[in-house]
Design a protein around this motif. Sequence first.
Motif, short mmCIF file in Angstrom:
data_model
loop_
_atom_site.label_atom_id
_atom_site.label_comp_id
_atom_site.label_asym_id
_atom_site.label_seq_id
_atom_site.Cartn_x
_atom_site.Cartn_y
_atom_site.Cartn_z
N PHE A 79 4.80 14.82 -10.33
CA PHE A 79 5.95 14.99 -11.22
C PHE A 79 5.69 14.66 -12.69
O PHE A 79 6.57 14.86 -13.52
CB PHE A 79 7.13 14.13 -10.72
N SER A 80 4.51 14.15 -13.01
CA SER A 80 4.28 13.75 -14.41
C SER A 80 4.28 14.95 -15.36
O SER A 80 4.48 14.78 -16.57
CB SER A 80 2.96 12.98 -14.53
N LEU A 109 4.09 5.78 -5.50
CA LEU A 109 4.10 5.83 -6.95
C LEU A 109 2.96 6.72 -7.47
O LEU A 109 3.14 7.50 -8.43
CB LEU A 109 3.97 4.42 -7.53
N GLU A 110 1.81 6.61 -6.85
CA GLU A 110 0.66 7.43 -7.24
C GLU A 110 0.95 8.91 -7.01
O GLU A 110 0.64 9.76 -7.86
CB GLU A 110 -0.56 6.99 -6.42
N LYS A 160 0.05 9.20 5.44
CA LYS A 160 -0.18 10.65 5.34
C LYS A 160 1.14 11.39 5.13
O LYS A 160 1.18 12.42 4.44
CB LYS A 160 -0.88 11.17 6.59
N ASP A 161 2.24 10.86 5.69
CA ASP A 161 3.55 11.49 5.49
C ASP A 161 4.08 11.24 4.08
O ASP A 161 4.85 12.05 3.56
CB ASP A 161 4.55 10.97 6.52
N ILE A 162 3.71 10.13 3.48
CA ILE A 162 4.11 9.88 2.09
C ILE A 162 3.47 10.93 1.18
O ILE A 162 4.13 11.51 0.32
CB ILE A 162 3.73 8.45 1.65
N VAL A 163 2.18 11.18 1.39
CA VAL A 163 1.48 12.17 0.58
C VAL A 163 2.10 13.55 0.77
O VAL A 163 2.43 14.25 -0.20
CB VAL A 163 -0.03 12.20 0.93
N GLU A 164 2.27 13.97 2.01
CA GLU A 164 2.84 15.28 2.30
C GLU A 164 4.30 15.35 1.87
O GLU A 164 4.77 16.37 1.35
CB GLU A 164 2.71 15.59 3.80
N LYS A 197 0.83 -1.20 0.00
CA LYS A 197 0.00 0.00 0.00
C LYS A 197 0.87 1.26 0.00
O LYS A 197 0.57 2.23 -0.71
CB LYS A 197 -0.92 -0.01 1.22
N LYS A 198 1.93 1.24 0.79
CA LYS A 198 2.81 2.41 0.86
C LYS A 198 3.54 2.63 -0.46
O LYS A 198 3.68 3.77 -0.93
CB LYS A 198 3.82 2.25 2.00
#
Length: 410
Positions: free
Chosen positions: A320-321, A313-314, A387-391, A307-308
């Motif tokens: 960055f795309s 990747l998402e 939430k830290d991955i998103v931020e 999931k992480k």
Amino acid sequence: MKDFKFSNTGKKLTSSIIRELLKDVSIPGMISFGGGVPDPSTFPRYELSEITQKVIEEEFSYSLQYGPTEGDDVLKKAYIEYLKKNEGIKGLSTENLLITVGSQSALFLLSLVLLDKDSKYFVSKPVYLGAASAFSMRSTNHIDLPLSENGIDTELLEKKLAELASSGEIKNVKFIYVIPNFHNPAGVTLSLERRKKLLELADKYDLLIVEDDPYGDLRYEGEAIPSMFKMAGKDRVLLLKTFSKVLSPGMRLGFVIGHEEFIRKLVLAKQAVDLCSPSLTQRIAGRFLQKYDLKELLKPTIDMYRKKKDLMLEELKKNFSDMQGVHWTKPQGGLFIWLTLPEGFDTMEMMDYGKKNGILFIPGAAFSIGGGCDNSMRLSFCLPPEKDIVEGVKRLKQTVLEYGKEKGLL
């Protein structure tokens, strides 16, 4: 005393950038995509606690005493069964295994018994920095093999080996070092076709393959590929494994699996380096393997990391795309994603911008023995909460934009 008369090796020693970055993790509000530190919630602490009590109380005469340099036979026999059941590796005896203080100790022992200052060896570019530091202490005559989504460039390897053979230098080549599954730092996997080609070349030139596999049990998608050790055996391949990513890094347990003659030589080197690995953690791990199915216990860990990984990747795609020249790997397992920025970016220099924005990463230059990879970075998704991955990816994008604009790259 001003002159400590350090050796040439001592003079070359520098601090690990990952060790240094760990100091910054404690800064309030900091998000780290830095070290490949497992999520502590994955540690089977209650199972280990129960076993530890019994091992100390009932097996104290072994577990609290010095142990054999080769390692604890209880753990070795249990791990041989684990490899047989889960990887189809058969025919091993305890003489084919050495238990080390994590994989880093194994890499250092390998450098001691194989490398002289004129020795040559093949590594990937980027290369795992722990291997780079261990090998380069003995010899800096590395030969880089670029990575793609299918692993090291075996066509270039074939060309380089032919050149070395024709020049008479092939005798100085000691080994080919590979991380076949979910490479650190690149996250890519060596394809079956390239594994077969690598074994073919190793046979042709009579070379040792050092197969370092810390992450093979952490596959999140796709079919597992047989290890080169399983395909070619102990005469051609030396297999390195560890419990640091799947059980507990604090137990500091690694395994070297190979020909008994080679293992014996490593044992002699280990006697001089650290005498023996800790008896206590070895016996705990041995009893753990006897009582529990590690593969079964890993399923929640794999679900969490999948999931992480998918989330990072998402978020990379989302952020960055729209930036031309930015690309990243898409691992099927392991702990890392390799992000590459356009030419001209220097991620080592960019670190200070990242710290200011509250985001840590490992610059690509840390994963090169002779320089390079300056516009890349390693991102680890295993430790930060979702939430830290998103931020964190947002902060990373902000950092890239700030640096790029200031340097006139955007």
